[in-house]
Scaffold this motif. Structure first.
Motif, PDB file in Angstrom:
ATOM      1  N   GLU A 194       0.829  -1.200   0.000  1.00  0.00           N
ATOM      2  CA  GLU A 194       0.000   0.000   0.000  1.00  0.00           C
ATOM      3  C   GLU A 194       0.867   1.255   0.000  1.00  0.00           C
ATOM      4  O   GLU A 194       0.612   2.216  -0.751  1.00  0.00           O
ATOM      5  N   ALA A 195       1.908   1.252   0.816  1.00  0.00           N
ATOM      6  CA  ALA A 195       2.806   2.412   0.885  1.00  0.00           C
ATOM      7  C   ALA A 195       3.496   2.654  -0.449  1.00  0.00           C
ATOM      8  O   ALA A 195       3.643   3.804  -0.901  1.00  0.00           O
ATOM      9  N   CYS A 196       3.904   1.534  -1.060  1.00  0.00           N
ATOM     10  CA  CYS A 196       4.561   1.659  -2.382  1.00  0.00           C
ATOM     11  C   CYS A 196       3.605   2.247  -3.408  1.00  0.00           C
ATOM     12  O   CYS A 196       3.988   3.117  -4.215  1.00  0.00           O
ATOM     13  N   LEU A 197       2.353   1.767  -3.391  1.00  0.00           N
ATOM     14  CA  LEU A 197       1.369   2.274  -4.344  1.00  0.00           C
ATOM     15  C   LEU A 197       1.058   3.749  -4.102  1.00  0.00           C
ATOM     16  O   LEU A 197       0.879   4.530  -5.050  1.00  0.00           O
ATOM     17  N   ARG A 198       1.018   4.157  -2.780  1.00  0.00           N
ATOM     18  CA  ARG A 198       0.730   5.557  -2.471  1.00  0.00           C
ATOM     19  C   ARG A 198       1.849   6.469  -3.007  1.00  0.00           C
ATOM     20  O   ARG A 198       1.580   7.556  -3.534  1.00  0.00           O
ATOM     21  N   VAL A 199       3.075   6.000  -2.882  1.00  0.00           N
ATOM     22  CA  VAL A 199       4.209   6.786  -3.423  1.00  0.00           C
ATOM     23  C   VAL A 199       4.057   6.940  -4.940  1.00  0.00           C
ATOM     24  O   VAL A 199       4.261   8.028  -5.506  1.00  0.00           O
ATOM     25  N   GLN A 200       3.694   5.839  -5.580  1.00  0.00           N
ATOM     26  CA  GLN A 200       3.512   5.892  -7.043  1.00  0.00           C
ATOM     27  C   GLN A 200       2.372   6.836  -7.431  1.00  0.00           C
ATOM     28  O   GLN A 200       2.488   7.606  -8.389  1.00  0.00           O
ATOM     29  N   VAL A 201       1.271   6.760  -6.657  1.00  0.00           N
ATOM     30  CA  VAL A 201       0.122   7.617  -6.963  1.00  0.00           C
ATOM     31  C   VAL A 201       0.495   9.086  -6.785  1.00  0.00           C
ATOM     32  O   VAL A 201       0.139   9.949  -7.618  1.00  0.00           O
ATOM     33  N   GLU A 202       1.207   9.403  -5.699  1.00  0.00           N
ATOM     34  CA  GLU A 202       1.610  10.794  -5.468  1.00  0.00           C
ATOM     35  C   GLU A 202       2.509  11.306  -6.599  1.00  0.00           C
ATOM     36  O   GLU A 202       2.366  12.442  -7.065  1.00  0.00           O
ATOM     37  N   GLU A 203       3.451  10.438  -7.031  1.00  0.00           N
ATOM     38  CA  GLU A 203       4.354  10.824  -8.124  1.00  0.00           C
ATOM     39  C   GLU A 203       3.566  11.027  -9.431  1.00  0.00           C
ATOM     40  O   GLU A 203       3.805  11.977 -10.186  1.00  0.00           O
ATOM     41  N   MET A 204       2.602  10.078  -9.646  1.00  0.00           N
ATOM     42  CA  MET A 204       1.765  10.212 -10.843  1.00  0.00           C
ATOM     43  C   MET A 204       0.929  11.482 -10.810  1.00  0.00           C
ATOM     44  O   MET A 204       0.799  12.193 -11.812  1.00  0.00           O
ATOM     45  N   GLU A 205       0.348  11.787  -9.643  1.00  0.00           N
ATOM     46  CA  GLU A 205      -0.477  12.984  -9.532  1.00  0.00           C
ATOM     47  C   GLU A 205       0.352  14.250  -9.736  1.00  0.00           C
ATOM     48  O   GLU A 205      -0.101  15.222 -10.358  1.00  0.00           O
ATOM     49  N   ARG A 206       1.584  14.246  -9.256  1.00  0.00           N
ATOM     50  CA  ARG A 206       2.472  15.386  -9.458  1.00  0.00           C
ATOM     51  C   ARG A 206       2.748  15.569 -10.944  1.00  0.00           C
ATOM     52  O   ARG A 206       2.674  16.682 -11.484  1.00  0.00           O
ATOM     53  N   LYS A 207       3.036  14.443 -11.616  1.00  0.00           N
ATOM     54  CA  LYS A 207       3.296  14.524 -13.059  1.00  0.00           C
ATOM     55  C   LYS A 207       2.039  14.912 -13.824  1.00  0.00           C
ATOM     56  O   LYS A 207       2.094  15.670 -14.789  1.00  0.00           O
ATOM     57  N   LEU A 208       0.883  14.353 -13.365  1.00  0.00           N
ATOM     58  CA  LEU A 208      -0.370  14.682 -14.040  1.00  0.00           C
ATOM     59  C   LEU A 208      -0.702  16.160 -13.895  1.00  0.00           C
ATOM     60  O   LEU A 208      -1.162  16.809 -14.849  1.00  0.00           O
ATOM     61  N   ASN A 209      -0.469  16.717 -12.690  1.00  0.00           N
ATOM     62  CA  ASN A 209      -0.726  18.153 -12.493  1.00  0.00           C
ATOM     63  C   ASN A 209       0.172  18.999 -13.397  1.00  0.00           C
ATOM     64  O   ASN A 209      -0.275  19.996 -13.965  1.00  0.00           O
ATOM     65  N   ALA A 210       1.404  18.560 -13.509  1.00  0.00           N
ATOM     66  CA  ALA A 210       2.335  19.278 -14.391  1.00  0.00           C
ATOM     67  C   ALA A 210       1.879  19.153 -15.844  1.00  0.00           C
ATOM     68  O   ALA A 210       1.950  20.120 -16.627  1.00  0.00           O
ATOM     69  N   SER A 211       1.388  17.945 -16.198  1.00  0.00           N
ATOM     70  CA  SER A 211       0.894  17.743 -17.568  1.00  0.00           C
ATOM     71  C   SER A 211      -0.330  18.595 -17.846  1.00  0.00           C
ATOM     72  O   SER A 211      -0.479  19.151 -18.954  1.00  0.00           O
ATOM     73  N   VAL A 212      -1.222  18.692 -16.854  1.00  0.00           N
ATOM     74  CA  VAL A 212      -2.422  19.524 -17.030  1.00  0.00           C
ATOM     75  C   VAL A 212      -2.025  20.967 -17.314  1.00  0.00           C
ATOM     76  O   VAL A 212      -2.548  21.614 -18.231  1.00  0.00           O
ATOM     77  N   ALA A 213      -1.088  21.477 -16.508  1.00  0.00           N
ATOM     78  CA  ALA A 213      -0.635  22.855 -16.717  1.00  0.00           C
ATOM     79  C   ALA A 213       0.001  23.023 -18.109  1.00  0.00           C
ATOM     80  O   ALA A 213      -0.244  24.007 -18.807  1.00  0.00           O
ATOM     81  N   GLN A 214       0.801  22.026 -18.506  1.00  0.00           N
ATOM     82  CA  GLN A 214       1.472  22.088 -19.807  1.00  0.00           C
ATOM     83  C   GLN A 214       0.448  22.030 -20.954  1.00  0.00           C
ATOM     84  O   GLN A 214       0.532  22.783 -21.926  1.00  0.00           O
ATOM     85  N   ILE A 215      -0.537  21.113 -20.798  1.00  0.00           N
ATOM     86  CA  ILE A 215      -1.551  20.962 -21.845  1.00  0.00           C
ATOM     87  C   ILE A 215      -2.416  22.206 -21.934  1.00  0.00           C
ATOM     88  O   ILE A 215      -2.702  22.693 -23.039  1.00  0.00           O
ATOM     89  N   ASN A 216      -2.820  22.749 -20.761  1.00  0.00           N
ATOM     90  CA  ASN A 216      -3.636  23.961 -20.778  1.00  0.00           C
ATOM     91  C   ASN A 216      -2.895  25.125 -21.425  1.00  0.00           C
ATOM     92  O   ASN A 216      -3.459  25.888 -22.219  1.00  0.00           O
ATOM     93  N   GLN A 217      -1.622  25.260 -21.101  1.00  0.00           N
ATOM     94  CA  GLN A 217      -0.815  26.322 -21.692  1.00  0.00           C
ATOM     95  C   GLN A 217      -0.670  26.101 -23.203  1.00  0.00           C
ATOM     96  O   GLN A 217      -0.782  27.031 -23.993  1.00  0.00           O
ATOM     97  N   GLY A 218      -0.444  24.829 -23.578  1.00  0.00           N
ATOM     98  CA  GLY A 218      -0.320  24.507 -24.997  1.00  0.00           C
ATOM     99  C   GLY A 218      -1.601  24.795 -25.761  1.00  0.00           C
ATOM    100  O   GLY A 218      -1.568  25.285 -26.906  1.00  0.00           O
ATOM    101  N   GLN A 219      -2.755  24.472 -25.114  1.00  0.00           N
ATOM    102  CA  GLN A 219      -4.034  24.746 -25.769  1.00  0.00           C
ATOM    103  C   GLN A 219      -4.223  26.239 -26.011  1.00  0.00           C
ATOM    104  O   GLN A 219      -4.617  26.662 -27.097  1.00  0.00           O
ATOM    105  N   MET A 220      -3.930  27.053 -24.990  1.00  0.00           N
ATOM    106  CA  MET A 220      -4.116  28.494 -25.140  1.00  0.00           C
ATOM    107  C   MET A 220      -3.136  29.094 -26.147  1.00  0.00           C
ATOM    108  O   MET A 220      -3.503  29.985 -26.924  1.00  0.00           O
ATOM    109  N   GLU A 221      -1.916  28.606 -26.151  1.00  0.00           N
ATOM    110  CA  GLU A 221      -0.939  29.084 -27.137  1.00  0.00           C
ATOM    111  C   GLU A 221      -1.385  28.709 -28.558  1.00  0.00           C
ATOM    112  O   GLU A 221      -1.277  29.510 -29.490  1.00  0.00           O
ATOM    113  N   LEU A 222      -1.894  27.477 -28.680  1.00  0.00           N
ATOM    114  CA  LEU A 222      -2.378  27.028 -29.983  1.00  0.00           C
ATOM    115  C   LEU A 222      -3.549  27.882 -30.447  1.00  0.00           C
ATOM    116  O   LEU A 222      -3.608  28.301 -31.616  1.00  0.00           O
ATOM    117  N   VAL A 223      -4.480  28.153 -29.537  1.00  0.00           N
ATOM    118  CA  VAL A 223      -5.628  28.994 -29.879  1.00  0.00           C
ATOM    119  C   VAL A 223      -5.161  30.388 -30.288  1.00  0.00           C
ATOM    120  O   VAL A 223      -5.649  30.967 -31.268  1.00  0.00           O
TER     121      VAL A 223
END
Length: 780
Positions: A194-223
Motif C-alpha cells: 500500500e505504501a509503495c502504491l501511495r508513493v507511485q500515486v503521489e508521483e503520478m499525480e504530481r506529473k499529471l498536475n504538471a501535464s495539465v498545466a502544460q496541456i492547458n498552456q499549450g491549448q491556449m498558445e495554440l488557440v
C-alpha cells in the motif's frame, strides 16, 4: 504588370521565343514559380559583394515554394523545383555571381522579345512589384505558421493521449489501494504494498498536475496562434479581393473603352488558391482542436475554450464563404451594347474551384437579364440578410444554362456560354427625356457550389457590367454613349449603376483619346483634343488650355443636345468619325496624313497662304462620318470637296481618289502627294478577268464647271448645307456616271444584295437625323 505576366500574354510565336530562352541552367518552371522574387531581386543590378548569398537565398525560395505544392497536379512541377535547387547548389555555390549574371541575361532577352512583340518599351513598376512581393511573402509566412499549428495540434494530441494513459494508470493504482484497504486485515506485506502504491500515486499525480498545466498552456498558445493566423489570413484576403481583384474588375470595365489591361487574372487565381488552401487547413485545425477537446477528460477541459473555438470556426468559415463568393467572376463580359436576336458569348470562372475540388460535383450556372432597379434590390437584400427572393427577369435569353468544366492543365473551373441570344426585352417606364438607349440592364449569373463533399454549400451570383439593349443598328451610337460614360466614370462601390451627371473636360478628353486610339491605332494630339473641347462647348473662339481642362461637361452636352446649327449631337459626330477612321482611314491616320480635327475656316486660312494644288484632309463638321478634301486653286482660292462617307470609301479608297484628282499636288504644307500616298494606291489590273471580261474602274473627277467657274459651288445635294465641290465617277468602259446616279443604279443594288452587312450605316431617313433620333429613342 510583372514582366512574366506580360510574357504569358504574348502571341504563340513570341511565346515560343521566350520558351527557348530557358533551359537546363535556368528551367522555365523556376522562372514561372519564382517570377516575382526573381524580378524583384535581379531587376536592379546589385554590387557583386551583395550577390554572395544569392544561390543560398534562391535555393531557400525554391524549397519553400516546393513545400507549398501539396496538390497532386503540381507533383511534376514540385520535382522540377527540387531538381533545380540541387542543380544550383551543386554548380553555383562557389560562383553565385555567374548564376546571377546568367539569370539577369535571360530576363534581358525576355524583355527584348516582349518589346518587339508589343512595339513599346517595357517599364517596370517598382512599387507594384514590391507590393506583390510583400503579398507573396505574407502568404508564405502564414503557410509556415499554419504548418507550425498543425505540428502543435499533433503535439497536443500526443500529450493528451499520454496524459490519459497516466491518468488511467493512476486511477488503477488508487483502485488497488482501496482494494487492499477493504479486503481484510493489513499484514506487513500488504502495508508495504500500500505504501509503495501511495508513493507511485503521489508521483503520478504530481506529473499529471504538471501535464495539465502544460496541456492547458499549450491549448491556449495554440488557440492564440490560430487566432493570429485567421487575422493574418483576413488581412491578406482583403488585399487580394478588395484591392487586386477589384482593380482587375475595374480594368476590365475600362478595357471596354479601350484601356489596356495590366492585371493578370491567372496571377490573382494563384493567390486565391493559396488563400483557399490556407483557410481550409485552418478551418480543419479549429475543428480538430474542438474534436480533441470534446473527447478529452473533464479535468483537461478549460472554461470558454468551446466558445472560443466556435467563434473561430465561424470566422474562418466566413472567410471561406467570402473567398468563394467573391472569386466567382465573369472572365469574358457579354457585349455591353446588345442587340436582340443576335448571338453573344460570355465566360464565368471560379478562381478557387480547382483548389476546393468544387468540380467533383460539377455546378450549373444560369443566366438571366435584370433591370437596374432589380440589381439594386438584389445587392441590398444580399447585404442585409443573405439572398432574398429571386429577382424579376426583364427579358428572355436562349441557351442560358451551362455546366462548369475543370481544365487540369491550367487549373481553371469555368463555363463558356457561346450561343446565348436575347429574344425579347421588357422596358422600364421612361422618365422625362430618357430614351431606351439610356436604360442600363445587367446579366445575372447564378450557381451553387458544394465544398468539402457537401459539408458547405454556397449560393453564389455575380453581375455583368451594364448592358444597353438595342433592337436596331441605328440605336448603336447612343447605346455606346451610355456604355462609354458608365465605363469611364462609374465610382468605386457604387449603387448599380449610378454615374455622375457631370465630369471635367480633362477626364472626358482622356476617355475620348483612349476610345479613338484603341479603335484606330493612332493617338489624338493636344491640338486634336482642344478642337474636340471647343466643339463640345460650342465655342467658335479658342479656349485657354488650363481653363478648358477645368470646365465641366454634362451628360446632355455629351450626347443629348444637338450641336449649333446641326441636327446631331457631339457624340454622334465623334462616334461616326471614329467609325469611318477605323474602317477606311486607319493607315492614313496612323501615318499622320489626315489633319482631321480642324475648323473649316482655319483650314482655309492655312491653305490660302500655300501655292495652288496644296491640300489637306479634314473631318466634316456638317456630315456625320464624312471626310473632305480642301485644296488651294488658282488665285489662292480654297475649295472643299463634298465630304466622302463610308458608302463612298467602300467603293473607292480615299488614297485612290486623291490619285484621281490632278488638281491635288502637295499635302499640306508642301509634301508631294505621291511621296506619301503612293503606297496606298490600288495597283491597276494588267490582265483581263478569268471569265474573259474587262473590269471597269471607277475614277473620281471634278464637274466641268470647275474649269470655267473657280468660285465655290454649292452642293447639289439639298440635304447638305456646306458649300462644297461635287465629285463624280467615270469608268474606262462606260459613259461618265455621277456618284448619285451610281447609288441608284442596278449595279449598286446588286452590291447591296451581295454584302448587306456593309450597309449598316444606310440612311433610311433621307438625312433627317432628328427624325432618325426620334425613331431610335422610341423603337421597342
Amino acid at each position: 504588370m510583372a514582366l512574366w505576366a506580360r510574357a504569358q500574354q504574348l502571341p504563340q510565336e513570341s511565346l515560343q521565343k521566350v520558351r527557348a530562352i530557358y533551359g537546363e541552367h535556368f528551367p522555365i518552371e523556376v522562372r514561372h514559380c519564382l517570377a516575382t522574387w526573381i524580378e524583384n531581386r535581379i531587376w536592379t543590378q546589385e554590387p557583386e559583394e551583395q550577390q554572395r548569398f544569392f544561390v543560398e537565398e534562391l535555393v531557400q525560395e525554391l524549397q519553400t515554394h516546393a513545400e507549398l505544392m501539396l496538390s497532386p497536379e503540381l507533383f511534376v512541377t514540385k520535382m522540377k523545383l527540387i531538381e533545380a535547387s540541387n542543380l544550383f547548389r551543386r554548380q553555383y555555390s562557389h560562383a553565385p555571381h555567374e548564376l546571377y549574371t546568367y539569370m539577369r541575361r535571360c530576363l534581358a532577352l525576355e524583355m527584348d522579345v516582349i518589346q518587339n512583340a508589343m512595339g513599346a518599351p517595357y517599364i517596370a513598376q517598382p512599387q507594384t512589384e514590391r507590393k506583390y512581393s510583400e503579398l507573396i511573402t505574407g502568404l508564405q509566412t502564414v503557410r509556415q505558421k499554419v504548418n507550425m499549428a498543425t505540428e502543435e495540434i499533433r503535439s497536443l494530441q500526443a500529450n493528451i493521449e499520454s496524459f490519459s494513459l497516466q491518468y488511467h494508470e493512476c486511477l488503477k493504482n488508487k483502485g488497488h489501494i482501496n482494494y487492499i484497504q477493504q479486503s481484510g486485515p493489513l499484514t506487513a506485506e500488504r502495508r508495504e504494498l500500500e505504501a509503495c502504491l501511495r508513493v507511485q500515486v503521489e508521483e503520478m499525480e504530481r506529473k499529471l498536475n504538471a501535464s495539465v498545466a502544460q496541456i492547458n498552456q499549450g491549448q491556449m498558445e495554440l488557440v492564440d496562434h490560430m487566432k493570429e493566423n485567421i487575422s493574418t489570413l483576413r488581412q491578406l484576403q482583403s488585399q487580394v479581393l478588395d484591392e487586386e481583384l477589384i482593380k482587375w474588375k475595374r480594368e476590365q470595365q475600362l478595357s471596354g473603352n479601350g484601356v489596356p489591361m495590366q492585371s493578370n487574372l491567372n496571377t490573382i487565381q494563384e493567390w486565391c488558391e493559396l488563400l483557399a488552401d490556407l483557410i481550409w487547413s485552418t478551418r480543419q485545425q479549429v475543428n480538430n482542436v474542438a474534436r480533441i477537446n470534446s473527447k478529452t477528460i473533464v479535468e483537461l477541459r478549460q472554461p470558454h475554450l468551446v466558445e472560443m473555438l466556435d467563434d473561430m470556426s465561424k470566422q474562418v468559415t466566413s472567410l471561406l464563404s467570402t473567398l468563394v463568393t467573391s472569386t466567382f467572376v465573369i472572365e469574358k463580359q457579354p457585349p455591353q451594347v446588345m442587340k436582340t436576336n443576335t448571338r453573344f458569348t460570355a465566360t464565368v470562372r471560379l478562381l478557387v474551384g480547382g483548389q476546393l475540388n468544387v468540380h467533383m460535383t460539377p455546378p450549373r450556372v444560369t443566366v438571366v437579364i435584370i433591370s437596374e432597379q432589380q440589381a439594386q434590390l438584389l445587392l441590398k437584400s444580399d447585404t442585409q440578410s443573405g439572398r432574398g427572393k429571386q429577382p424579376v427577369e426583364c427579358g428572355d435569353i436562349l441557351n442560358n444554362s451551362g455546366c462548369m468544366e475543370y481544365q487540369p492543365t491550367n487549373r481553371q473551373l469555368s463555363v463558356s456560354f457561346r450561343n446565348m441570344q436575347l429574344r425579347k426585352i421588357k422596358r422600364a417606364e421612361k422618365k422625362g427625356t430618357e430614351s431606351v438607349m439610356d436604360e442600363k440592364l445587367t446579366l445575372l449569373f447564378q450557381s451553387e457550389f458544394n465544398v468539402g463533399g457537401g459539408e458547405l454549400v454556397f449560393q453564389v451570383w455575380t453581375l455583368s457590367l451594364p448592358v444597353v439593349v438595342i433592337v436596331h443598328g441605328n440605336q448603336e451610337p447612343h447605346g455606346w454613349a451610355t456604355v462609354t460614360w458608365d465605363n469611364a466614370f462609374s465610382p468605386p462601390g457604387r449603387v448599380p449603376f449610378a454615374v455622375p451627371d457631370k465630369v471635367t473636360w480633362i477626364q472626358l478628353a482622356e476617355t475620348l483619346r483612349i476610345k479613338f486610339c484603341s479603335a484606330t491605332g493612332g493617338d489624338l494630339s493636344e491640338d486634336n483634343l482642344r478642337f474636340l473641347g471647343e466643339k463640345i462647348f460650342r465655342s467658335n473662339l479658342p479656349i485657354n488650355p488650363m481653363e478648358l481642362n477645368g470646365m465641366t461637361v454634362s451628360w446632355t452636352q455629351f450626347c443629348k443636345d444637338a450641336l449649333p446649327e446641326r441636327n446631331f449631337t457631339f457624340w454622334e459626330w465623334f462616334y461616326m468619325v471614329v467609325k469611318v477612321t477605323r474602317d477606311y482611314l486607319r493607315t492614313l491616320w496612323c501615318d499622320r496624313l489626315i489633319m482631321g480635327f480642324i475648323q473649316k475656316k482655319q483650314a482655309e486660312e492655312m491653305l490660302g497662304k500655300c501655292p495652288p494644288g496644296t491640300f489637306l484632309l479634314r473631318f466634316s463638321d456638317s456630315e456625320l462620318g464624312g471626310i473632305t478634301i480642301a485644296w488651294t486653286g488658282e488665285g489662292n482660292e480654297v475649295f472643299s470637296l463634298q465630304p466622302f462617307t463610308s458608302r463612298d470609301l467602300m467603293l473607292r479608297s480615299l488614297a485612290d481618289r486623291i490619285l484621281d484628282l490632278t488638281q491635288l499636288q502637295f499635302l499640306y504644307p508642301n509634301i508631294a502627294k505621291d511621296d506619301v500616298f503612293s503606297k496606298y494606291y490600288t495597283k491597276p489590273e494588267n490582265e483581263m478577268l478569268k471569265n474573259g471580261y474587262v473590269k471597269p474602274v471607277l475614277v473620281t473627277t471634278l464637274p466641268p464647271y470647275m474649269s470655267s467657274s473657280p468660285a465655290y459651288a454649292h452642293s447639289p445635294d439639298s440635304h447638305r448645307n456646306t458649300p462644297s465641290v461635287h465629285s463624280s465617277y467615270f469608268s474606262a468602259s462606260t459613259p461618265a456616271q455621277t456618284e448619285s446616279s451610281f447609288m441608284d443604279s442596278e449595279l449598286f443594288e446588286q452590291i447591296r444584295a451581295f454584302e448587306p452587312e456593309g450597309f449598316d450605316d444606310f440612311d433610311y431617313f433621307g438625312g433627317n437625323v432628328a427624325m432618325k433620333r426620334k425613331y431610335d429613342e422610341n423603337y421597342q
